[in-house]
Each structure stands twice: as C-alpha cells, then as structure tokens.
Motif scaffolding. Structure first.
Motif, PDB file in Angstrom:
ATOM      1  N   VAL A   1      31.698 -86.174   6.721  1.00  0.00           N
ATOM      2  CA  VAL A   1      32.693 -85.214   6.843  1.00  0.00           C
ATOM      3  C   VAL A   1      32.979 -84.609   5.462  1.00  0.00           C
ATOM      4  CG1 VAL A   1      35.319 -85.139   7.445  1.00  0.00           C
ATOM      5  CG2 VAL A   1      33.513 -86.506   8.844  1.00  0.00           C
ATOM      6  N   SER A   2      33.087 -85.412   4.351  1.00  0.00           N
ATOM      7  CA  SER A   2      33.453 -84.815   3.065  1.00  0.00           C
ATOM      8  C   SER A   2      32.442 -83.898   2.720  1.00  0.00           C
ATOM      9  CB  SER A   2      33.520 -86.125   2.072  1.00  0.00           C
ATOM     10  OG  SER A   2      33.653 -85.700   0.825  1.00  0.00           O
ATOM     11  N   ILE A   3      31.152 -84.188   2.754  1.00  0.00           N
ATOM     12  CA  ILE A   3      29.957 -83.106   2.448  1.00  0.00           C
ATOM     13  C   ILE A   3      30.273 -81.639   3.194  1.00  0.00           C
ATOM     14  CG2 ILE A   3      27.677 -82.661   2.562  1.00  0.00           C
ATOM     15  CD1 ILE A   3      26.983 -85.453   1.954  1.00  0.00           C
ATOM     16  N   GLN A   4      30.601 -82.117   4.534  1.00  0.00           N
ATOM     17  CA  GLN A   4      30.684 -80.860   5.309  1.00  0.00           C
ATOM     18  C   GLN A   4      31.891 -80.135   4.970  1.00  0.00           C
ATOM     19  OE1 GLN A   4      28.638 -79.827   7.873  1.00  0.00           O
ATOM     20  NE2 GLN A   4      29.959 -77.814   7.905  1.00  0.00           N
ATOM     21  N   GLU A   5      33.214 -80.653   4.484  1.00  0.00           N
ATOM     22  CA  GLU A   5      34.191 -80.059   4.154  1.00  0.00           C
ATOM     23  C   GLU A   5      34.106 -79.606   2.750  1.00  0.00           C
ATOM     24  OE1 GLU A   5      37.230 -83.051   3.771  1.00  0.00           O
ATOM     25  OE2 GLU A   5      37.810 -83.042   5.875  1.00  0.00           O
ATOM     26  N   GLN A   6      33.017 -80.125   1.927  1.00  0.00           N
ATOM     27  CA  GLN A   6      32.693 -79.393   0.848  1.00  0.00           C
ATOM     28  C   GLN A   6      31.777 -77.973   0.721  1.00  0.00           C
ATOM     29  OE1 GLN A   6      30.414 -82.212  -1.834  1.00  0.00           O
ATOM     30  NE2 GLN A   6      29.986 -80.562  -3.503  1.00  0.00           N
TER      31      GLN A   6
END
Length: 483
Positions: free
Chosen positions: A249-254
């Motif tokens: 999720v964090s990578i997608q948000e990034q």
C-alpha cells in the motif's frame, strides 16, 4: 547457536538439572536422617529392615527361637533338621551356625558366601532383621543369637529370598539403562522433529520469503503454515503478511504521489505558461508600438492585469495547498451559530455578484465547532466553483441549507450549473484533478479548490460528499459534528 540447538540444549539441560537436583535432595535427606551415604544396597537394606514379617516367617522364627532358648543343642540333631525341611517347604531358607562354622543351610544357598556375609553375633539380639547377600542373590532374614550348652556361640537364621528391585537391577540393569537411554533419545529426536516441523521449518520458509522480498519481489505471499505450527510462528507470519500488505500500500501511495507530482508539474507548467505567454506577448506589443491608440493600450493593460491576477491566485492556492499538506496551518476552533456564519457568507457574495440567486435555509439554533476563517474558505471555494461552471444559457441559482441528522449537521450547497459527468465524479476531490472541460482560459482553475475543501473539512473531523449529473447541476454536502 541456532534455535533448534538452543531448544535441544534446553531440553537436555532441564532434564539433567531436574534429575540431579532431586537425587541431591534425596541423598541429603537420607544422610541427615541415617548418617550414611545412600548407596542402592544401603537403601534396600534400610527398606527391608523396616518391613514386617510374613506369617510363615514369624511362625518359623518363633519355633526355632524357642528351641534355641530352651534346648539349643537340639538344633544339631537329625530330628530338628527334619523340622527345618518342613519350614523350607514354605519357600523359606534356614541357616544354623556353630561358632564360625555353618552346620546347616538350606539347599540352594552357597556356603562360602554365607561365611563371608554372615551377620555379626549379637548377644543382646538388638539387630535381628536385615539383608544378606548370597552369591549375588539377596535374602532378607530374621536372626536369633544364642549360646550352646558348652557356651559356644550359635545363630539361627530364617531367610526369605527377595525378588527385589535391586536384584532385578543387578540382572537386568544394563538392559534397562540402555532401554531408558534409547527411549530418552527417541523422545528427544521426536521432540526435535516436532520442533523442526512446527517452528524451524516455518521460520526457514518465512526467512526465504523475506529474502525474496528483499530482492524486490513484493508480490510473493508468506508461505501457508501447517495447522500444528506454533501459535507464535502463526502470529509472526500474520504480522509479516500485514507488513507486506502495508508495504505494498505504501509503495502504491508513493507511486500515486509521484504521479500526482508529475501531474502537478504538468498542470502548473500549463497554467503558468499560458498567462505568462499572454503577458509577454502584450508587453512586447506595447514595447513595439503595436497598440497605437489609447483604447488598444488600455485593452492590452487590462489583459496583462487580469492574467497577472490569475497567476497570483494560482500561486496563492499552491502555497495554501502546500501548507495544508504539510499540516502547517493552525486551526482555531470555536462554537459558532451556523445561521449567522452562513448568512454573512451569502450577504458578502450577493454584494458583489448580484446576478447569482443565492437562497439560504437554516434554523437559528444549530451550533458547530469550526475554524471560522478556514470553513469560510471551504464554503467560498464551493460557491466560486459553482459560479465557474454555470450554464451559459440560464442564470445561476444556488441553495444553501442546513439539515440536522441525530448528532450530525449537514451543510448542503446545490446549484443548477453544468454538472459533472459520472466518469469524472469519483476524482473531483483528488489533488490536482481537473476535467478536460475545465481546462479553459476563462474557467480553468488550479485543480486544487475541491482538494483544499476536503482537507479543511477533514481537519474538522468531518467529511464531504458530492452528487452531480451532467447538465442537471451539482449538490455538495459538508458533514460536521453537532456542538
């Protein structure tokens, strides 16, 4: 040291420490109470000394003791020996001693061993019970010492062969010890295998998964654990899977932030380039004398002024959005009567925009906790947004009304403007989003207006929703807590 070896060492160490501790305590207690070192033979003898006689032993002992007391020489005659044979038929053994010589002993006993292990003569017969070793076999005995008629020492013993634990150990001890060791080793191997299956293997598989994730493969899931896997390993696997999901999720948000950054750069480049190009063109026109008449120069200057104002508004919105995004804006909340607050906003707009029909429907006794300045900005942005996208063929009509639902207050803003298509509706509150229809020099905003509204409302622990249909107007609802 690996976890497996640590567990194995703990098992073995625990068994050894527990065993040594128990044996040490027993030895200390025995030594304190008896004054002797507790060897297996001493333990057995102590046990047999305290055992009571069987009826057969007691009867045989009484008969032989009476003979020894009243007519001790009779023990040496043939008739008395027949009596002894009758006693032996009851699975008892008899020994008669004269001085140091064994004058009679039951069949099956070894004379040499009897001479060596025969108990000491005791005139007072204090120690009458005990255990004697005869050629490796253990017998418990009851003894009576006496004197023959010629004052020579004599003893009579009634023996019972013991199927004792010590004798059993003497014959089968090595095999038993070997068997116990074998069972212990098998049990440790079983526990080690169980440990390996329920803890070590799952941890190794999880470690392998972590290594693959370290290489960049975030799509690989944590291995499925067997049902009998230790609870802690299940929890560790679940936490790892949660961490992996959060990382995805964090990578997608990034990635989304990176896309937003690129969109921002593209949008800002577009919005800055257009007015700046226009300003440069008109300034060059003035410098080169293209605007020959005062009217034309006035037109050029008005255009430069309007484009400069648009640039200034764009820069202000960008600065405000960046402050909201960095949480650098201070909110000063106060309890405010919503009717007075909205009335002031409506009157201000009607003062400068008389062509807009703005109707207000709100009850007097509704209060909310808000930051007056920031909520004013949010409502103003929504009204200005409606004004930008009004229909060119009819005047803009807007309705501001307040609805109270339980402990919530809804500020509803309706208009009869152009509306928003269903494809664009889910994205209108996204950062820097603008529909292509909005990208004109006259109505095109920065794409930050509704995003700023959403940030302001969320800082008030509320949320905002929108309903719209193309060519049928838009309804925006701000939902706040009732004060």
């Amino acid at each position: 040291m690996t976890i497996k070896n640590r567990f194995l060492t703990s098992y073995i160490g625990g068994i050894i420490i527990a065993s040594v501790s128990i044996l040490s305590i027993l030895c200390i207690v025995f030594y304190v109470t008896t004054g002797s070192v507790p060897t297996p033979k001493i333990l057995y003898k102590t046990f047999t000394k305290q055992r009571s006689l069987s009826p057969e032993e007691e009867l045989a002992y009484v008969e032989l003791r009476n003979i020894a007391k009243h007519d001790p020489d009779k023990l040496l005659v043939q008739d008395t020996q027949k009596k002894m044979q009758q006693i032996e038929e009851k699975s008892l053994e008899v020994i008669i001693r004269h001085e140091e010589e064994i004058v009679y002993y039951s069949e099956g006993l070894v004379e040499k061993s009897l001479v060596v292990h025969f108990p000491m003569f005791d005139t007072n017969n204090i120690e009458t019970k005990g255990t004697i070793d005869n050629a490796g076999g253990l017998y418990r005995y009851i003894k009576f010492d006496f004197y023959y008629s010629d004052k020579s020492k004599g003893s009579v013993l009634v023996l019972k062969k013991e199927n004792s634990f010590l004798e059993f150990l003497t014959k089968w001890g090595i095999i038993i010890i070997f068997f116990i060791l074998l069972v212990s080793i098998a049990a440790m191997l079983f526990l080690n295998q169980l440990l390996h299956k329920t803890i070590i293997n799952p941890l190794e598989n999880l470690g392998q998964t972590m290594s693959e994730i370290k290489e960049g493969d975030l799509m690989i899931k944590a291995p499925t654990m067997p049902a009998n896997t230790a609870r802690e390993v299940h929890e560790l696997t679940a936490n790892f899977e949660s961490m992996r999901s959060a990382l995805l999720v964090s990578i997608q948000e990034q990635r989304n932030l990176e896309k937003n950054r690129k969109d921002l750069i593209a949008s800002i480049s577009h919005d800055l380039k257009t007015p700046i190009t226009t300003i440069i063109g008109y300034v060059e026109g003035l410098q080169e004398g293209v605007a020959e008449t005062p009217e034309k120069r006035e037109k050029y200057l008005n255009t430069i002024h309007s484009k400069s104002l648009a640039l200034n508004r764009l820069i202000e919105e960008l600065f405000l959005y960046s402050k909201f995004d960095a949480e650098a804006v201070h909110f000063d909340f106060e309890r405010i009567q919503l009717a007075k607050f909205l009335t002031h906003i409506v009157e201000e707009f009607q003062l400068y925009n008389r062509e807009v029909q703005l109707e207000l429907n709100v009850v007097e006794d509704v209060y909310v906790h808000i930051d007056r300045m920031q909520m004013n900005r949010a409502v103003t942005n929504l009204i200005e947004n409606s004004m930008k996208f009004k229909k060119p063929t009819e005047p803009l009509c807007m309705i501001l009304e307040v609805e109270v639902v339980d402990d919530l207050v809804e500020i509803v803003i309706k208009d009869n403007g152009q509306g928003i298509s269903e494809l664009q509706l889910p994205y209108v509150f996204d950062h820097f989003y603008r529909g292509e229809e909005a990208r004109t020099s006259t109505t095109g905003g920065s794409g930050l207006g509704l995003a700023i509204v959403k940030q302001i409302v969320e800082k008030h622990d509320g949320h905002v929703k929108i309903q719209s249909k193309l060519n049928y107007g838009t309804t925006v609802t701000i939902i706040l807590g009732k004060a």
